[in-house]
Scaffold this active site. Structure first.
Site, PDB file in Angstrom:
ATOM      1  N   SER A 403       0.806  -1.203   0.000  1.00 22.57           N
ATOM      2  CA  SER A 403       0.000   0.000   0.000  1.00 22.57           C
ATOM      3  C   SER A 403       0.849   1.267   0.000  1.00 22.57           C
ATOM      4  O   SER A 403       1.588   1.519  -0.938  1.00 22.57           O
ATOM      5  CB  SER A 403      -0.941  -0.064   1.207  1.00 22.57           C
ATOM      6  OG  SER A 403      -2.008   0.806   1.058  1.00 22.57           O
ATOM      7  N   LYS A 428      -0.696  -3.984  -3.659  1.00 21.17           N
ATOM      8  CA  LYS A 428      -2.003  -3.385  -3.387  1.00 21.17           C
ATOM      9  C   LYS A 428      -2.003  -1.961  -3.933  1.00 21.17           C
ATOM     10  O   LYS A 428      -1.404  -1.061  -3.358  1.00 21.17           O
ATOM     11  CB  LYS A 428      -2.324  -3.370  -1.898  1.00 21.17           C
ATOM     12  CG  LYS A 428      -3.711  -2.800  -1.617  1.00 21.17           C
ATOM     13  CD  LYS A 428      -4.063  -2.873  -0.153  1.00 21.17           C
ATOM     14  CE  LYS A 428      -5.494  -2.386   0.060  1.00 21.17           C
ATOM     15  NZ  LYS A 428      -5.651  -0.960  -0.257  1.00 21.17           N
TER      16      LYS A 428
END
Length: 489
Positions: A403, A428
């Site tokens: 992320s 992600k």
């Protein structure tokens, strides 16, 4: 090269980081009454916003369900048109405005009050959020028509309890087939206190005045937060922080000015509404975040080379600020090379990730590109300042680097500022926004995605490192030099 990093073996770059052999050289104190802020974050001003107040925007970690931050760069969920209109109207002639006392009285009358909400109302509120913001990145089968039918079916029968309403929302979100879109109980939502980037319970929004200038408005205000208690109101314009004029500053810059140790004070100069009055408010900070940064200086090559090692566990409200402190201290100690360890860093505040990447980038370098359902949400985020350091940099990654950590890793790699060492990252590349519902619960909704500066969609694939094991620093410099030559050509 043998660098004393907290690996399970000295030259293993693929294993998870163990407990460092040396304690951090500093630890920022974090004293905070958690129970008090738990109550604060269970409520939020809804006011004239449609459905729910979007408190935060995150690249939430693939495991943690409570990572969040208000993001002025990537907010893909604008407030209602009525609120937008009120924020965009700055100039008013004297005859349009009452005198100061009347204006102040008017603001007091408009104070937001907690609202009772039915079980059906909570379900419909969650439905509206998805209807307006959800981005289907997996099955591509979501349509407004099917979503409307699901709402009609759900509300055809009465919902007799709040627990049943929460269960309905869970099932409704699960039907979307998106693993990151989910329901948060009031207790889960209250745990987000460490991601309050201001420390006083407000969200700021940059608003254009239509003439090329940008002013800052209070987009969100948490009930009973330090700012609320001091008299800050939703829609207020921020004029100064501790006597410093904030004209022309971004919301992140002003949020950084608001930060400070818990229990200390900040003076905020605000203008209530479009007509005033202007007031200076003394606000006591409440900070729940703990520093995610540890660092130390390592000597390599028989003591000839000094390497600054920095471990960054997550991107919370203190990440960028403490990273700057660590890097400056290491530079003062003579560090000429740096290692930033992002292994097992699952992400956190996207805003902190973006600002961390900017510390190493040249002005004009691309950080990320974002896209969502709304074409207006397509943004290219670029660095707007000179880098804090220009020394060669290694970024350590593994399969739990995710992320916001992947934003940093890809931005530094693609702009030839760092080499990546370790394992392929998690992968992600989706954006979630976190909304509070009117009963203190919340929903996390996927609203967009991002690609790297090299236009690579990493979602599901991750980022491949340059090296599996730690290279020699000469090899690092050679790799970065070739990258820069290719980039210029």
């Amino acid at each position: 090269m043998r660098l004393l990093l907290p690996f399970s073996s000295p030259l293993s770059a693929t294993s998870s980081p163990a407990t460092p052999q040396f304690l951090p050289e500093y630890t920022l104190p974090s004293q905070f009454d958690y129970s008090a802020l738990s109550k604060i974050l269970k409520k939020s001003v809804i006011g004239t916003l449609t459905g729910a107040l979007s408190l935060t925007l995150v690249f939430s970690s693939p495991i943690s369900s409570v990572a969040a931050a208000n993001d002025p760069y990537l907010s893909l969920n604008p407030p209602s048109s009525s609120f937008e209109s009120s924020l965009n109207h700055f100039d008013s002639s004297p005859e349009d405005c009452p005198n100061e006392e009347e204006a102040d009285t008017e603001m007091q009358d408009d104070d937001f009050k907690p609202q009772l909400v039915t079980n059906e109302g909570i379900v419909e509120e969650a439905w509206e959020i998805v209807n307006g913001a959800f981005l289907d990145t997996r099955s591509h089968s979501w349509t407004p028509e099917t979503w409307q039918k699901q709402k009609d079916d759900i509300l055809a029968s009465p919902i007799k309890s709040r627990s049943k309403a929460h269960e309905v929302i869970k099932n409704m979100l699960a039907s979307l087939g998106d693993q990151y879109t989910r329901f948060l109980s009031p207790d889960e939502f209250s745990r987000m206190s460490k991601y309050d980037i201001t420390g006083i319970g407000i969200n700021l929004r940059e608003v254009s005045d239509g003439g090329g200038n940008v002013k800052l408005k209070v987009l969100g205000l948490v009930l009973h937060s330090p700012a609320d208690i001091a008299g800050v109101k939703q829609g207020d314009e921020i004029l100064a922080v501790n006597g410093m004029d904030v004209s022309g500053k971004s919301s992140f810059e002003v949020s950084s000015l608001l930060q400070g140790p818990s229990k200390t004070f900040v003076v905020l100069k605000v203008k209530h509404g479009k007509c005033g009055p202007v007031k200076s408010l003394k606000i006591q900070r409440q900070v729940n975040a703990q520093t995610p940064v540890s660092y130390r200086l390592e000597k390599v090559d028989n003591g000839k080379v000094s390497v600054g090692y920095i471990r960054l566990k997550e991107f919370n409200a203190l990440a960028r600020k403490d990273l700057v402190i660590a890097m400056k201290r290491l530079q003062d100690k003579g560090a000429s090379y740096f290692v930033m360890d992002l292994r097992d860093n699952l992400g956190g505040l996207v805003q902190a990730g973006i600002e961390t990447a900017k510390l190493f980038l040249d002005e004009g370098d691309m950080v990320i590109y974002t896209a969502g359902r709304d074409p207006e949400a397509q943004k290219t985020v670029v660095s707007d300042k000179k880098p804090l350091i220009i020394a060669p940099l290694i970024v350590m990654v593994n399969n739990r680097t995710a992320s916001a950590s992947e934003i940093v890793a890809s931005a530094l790699h693609d702009n030839c500022k760092a080499v990546l060492v370790g394992e392929r990252t998690y992968g992600k590349g989706l954006i979630q926004s976190v909304y509070e519902l009117r009963d203190g619960s919340g929903v996390v909704v996927t609203i967009g995605k991002y690609v790297t500066p090299n236009h690579m969609d990493i979602n599901g694939g991750g980022i491949e490192p340059d090296f599996r094991n730690l290279p020699d620093w000469n090899e690092v410099k050679e790799r970065l030099s070739k990258c820069n030559i290719l980039q210029r050509s």
